[in-house]
Design a protein around this motif. Structure first.
Motif, PDB file in Angstrom:
ATOM      1  N   SER A  28     -12.702  18.003  54.818  1.00 16.28           N
ATOM      2  CA  SER A  28     -13.158  17.112  53.763  1.00 16.28           C
ATOM      3  C   SER A  28     -14.204  16.139  54.273  1.00 16.28           C
ATOM      4  O   SER A  28     -14.974  15.581  53.505  1.00 16.28           O
ATOM      5  N   PRO A  80     -17.129  20.445  46.553  1.00 15.70           N
ATOM      6  CA  PRO A  80     -15.727  20.204  46.931  1.00 15.70           C
ATOM      7  C   PRO A  80     -15.110  21.379  47.677  1.00 15.70           C
ATOM      8  O   PRO A  80     -15.436  22.546  47.409  1.00 15.70           O
ATOM      9  N   THR A  86      -8.889  19.095  43.813  1.00 17.34           N
ATOM     10  CA  THR A  86     -10.173  18.515  43.433  1.00 17.34           C
ATOM     11  C   THR A  86     -10.162  18.101  41.972  1.00 17.34           C
ATOM     12  O   THR A  86      -9.755  18.884  41.104  1.00 17.34           O
ATOM     13  N   THR A  88     -12.336  17.388  38.758  1.00 19.47           N
ATOM     14  CA  THR A  88     -13.654  17.607  38.173  1.00 19.47           C
ATOM     15  C   THR A  88     -13.805  16.698  36.954  1.00 19.47           C
ATOM     16  O   THR A  88     -12.928  15.897  36.651  1.00 19.47           O
TER      17      THR A  88
END
Length: 367
Positions: A28, A80, A86, A88
């Protein structure tokens, strides 16, 4: 085949188990895509060192190209991670949901617009790397004093990455094949997501030398287009292979789909063309013909000659892959999978079975 798949039971696992927490956090923060493996870094350094000595005028162009590869990877890293939860604009995506969506999608046709953006962009990155390493091979061959075995390392690495492109297609075929145990399809979906995230695959790295050897043997042999059974050609290929390939043939060649896929691979023409050619030769009383006579007998241009170019390898694979998908969709006779599909699936199933046995043995030995 269904009975054989049913005999293999796989324990579903979370995608998180494939990475420890520190790795997930590192992804990440840094670049998920593997820009260069350790081996690739060694090859790049070796070539640059030799070019500085033998052809300094070629160094800047190569360094610029390598910087562009790195920049492309960093741009893709802005998207991502596929291995993390994740948020959105409209929803929340988790790796587990992505796995389930892959194994439950059953629509026909090109799935390009169903795939994550990172998967599509990553494929372009890998193609760029393939072209870059092929240019490095030509530099090593034409502008350095490297020994032949050292030069060969660059084309071997190019082909290995090209096989990773093939692996993506194979994984998608396995994931969508409902005749395969669902747990194995789920494991393959996890492997595909990891491939999308890092653009490298350990399974393909392990079997790439085998597939490359099969292809090289296929190029060297000159099959006689007569009986079209390919027995002698198959023996010539097999005698040059390692134990893994021999195990595959012993275990799978009795499957008609594997045998038909093998014929397509050996003769370089489709199952349908093989049937037509058999009939033509039988009706004309011709016992055998050479590779260069196939087109005239079939009345159409067919590519039966195989160049050393790795692009030929991939091109002919995609032709066989597309033909197999059409047969499967329209329920036509002939192979529904390529030879590469069958071999990679065999290796994956063998690895999964060994892991299951190791896990059972570890539990039994636990105090």
């Amino acid at each position: 085949m269904k009975e054989e798949n049913a005999a293999l039971e796989f324990t579903p696992v979370s995608i998180d188990s494939f990475f420890d927490k520190s790795e997930l956090q590192a992804d990440s923060i840094g670049i998920g895509i593997t820009i260069l493996t350790k081996h690739q870094e060694m090859l790049v350094k070796k070539l640059l060192d030799v070019l500085h000595r033998d052809a300094p005028d070629r160094v800047e162009h190569l360094e610029t190209r390598l910087r562009n590869v790195e920049k492309l990877a960093k741009d893709i890293a802005l998207f991502p991670s596929l291995l993390e939860r994740t948020e959105t604009n409209t929803s929340v995506r988790t790796p587990q949901e992505l796995v389930e969506s892959l194994i439950s999608y059953h629509e026909e046709g090109d799935t390009l617009l169903q795939l994550p953006s990172k998967a599509t962009l990553g494929k372009s990155f890998l193609v760029t790397k393939v072209h870059t390493f092929y240019s490095m091979y030509k530099l090593a061959r034409d502008f350095t004093s490297m020994e032949e075995k050292e030069v060969k390392e660059y084309i071997d690495e190019t082909i290995s990455m090209m096989l990773t492109l093939m692996a993506e297609d194979v994984y998608l075929d396995i994931i969508r094949d409902e005749a395969i145990a669902k747990d194995l399809r789920r494991e393959m979906a996890v492997s595909l997501i990891i491939l999308w995230e890092h653009r490298s695959d350990q399974t393909i790295d392990d079997i790439a030398p085998v597939l490359q050897s099969v292809w090289q043997a296929r190029r060297r042999i000159a099959p006689i287009f007569g009986t079209m059974m390919g027995t002698s050609e198959l023996m010539q290929v097999s005698m040059q292979m390692d134990g893994q390939w021999v195990q595959f043939m012993k275990a799978r060649l009795s499957d008609p789909d594997v045998a038909q896929a093998m014929e397509e691979f050996l003769f370089g023409i489709s199952y349908e063309q093989i049937l037509r050619l058999k009939e033509i030769l039988k009706n004309q009383g011709v016992k055998n013909i050479g590779r260069d006579e196939v087109s005239s007998y079939l009345g159409e241009r067919v590519k039966t000659d195989i160049a050393a170019d790795y692009r030929d390898f991939y091109l002919l694979f995609t032709v066989r892959r597309d033909n197999a998908r059409v047969r499967s969709r329209l329920h036509f006779d002939g192979p529904k999978h390529t030879l590469e599909d069958h071999f990679i699936r065999f290796v994956i199933e063998q690895n999964a079975a060994r892991q299951l046995m190791d896990s059972v043995a570890a539990q039994e030995n636990r105090p």
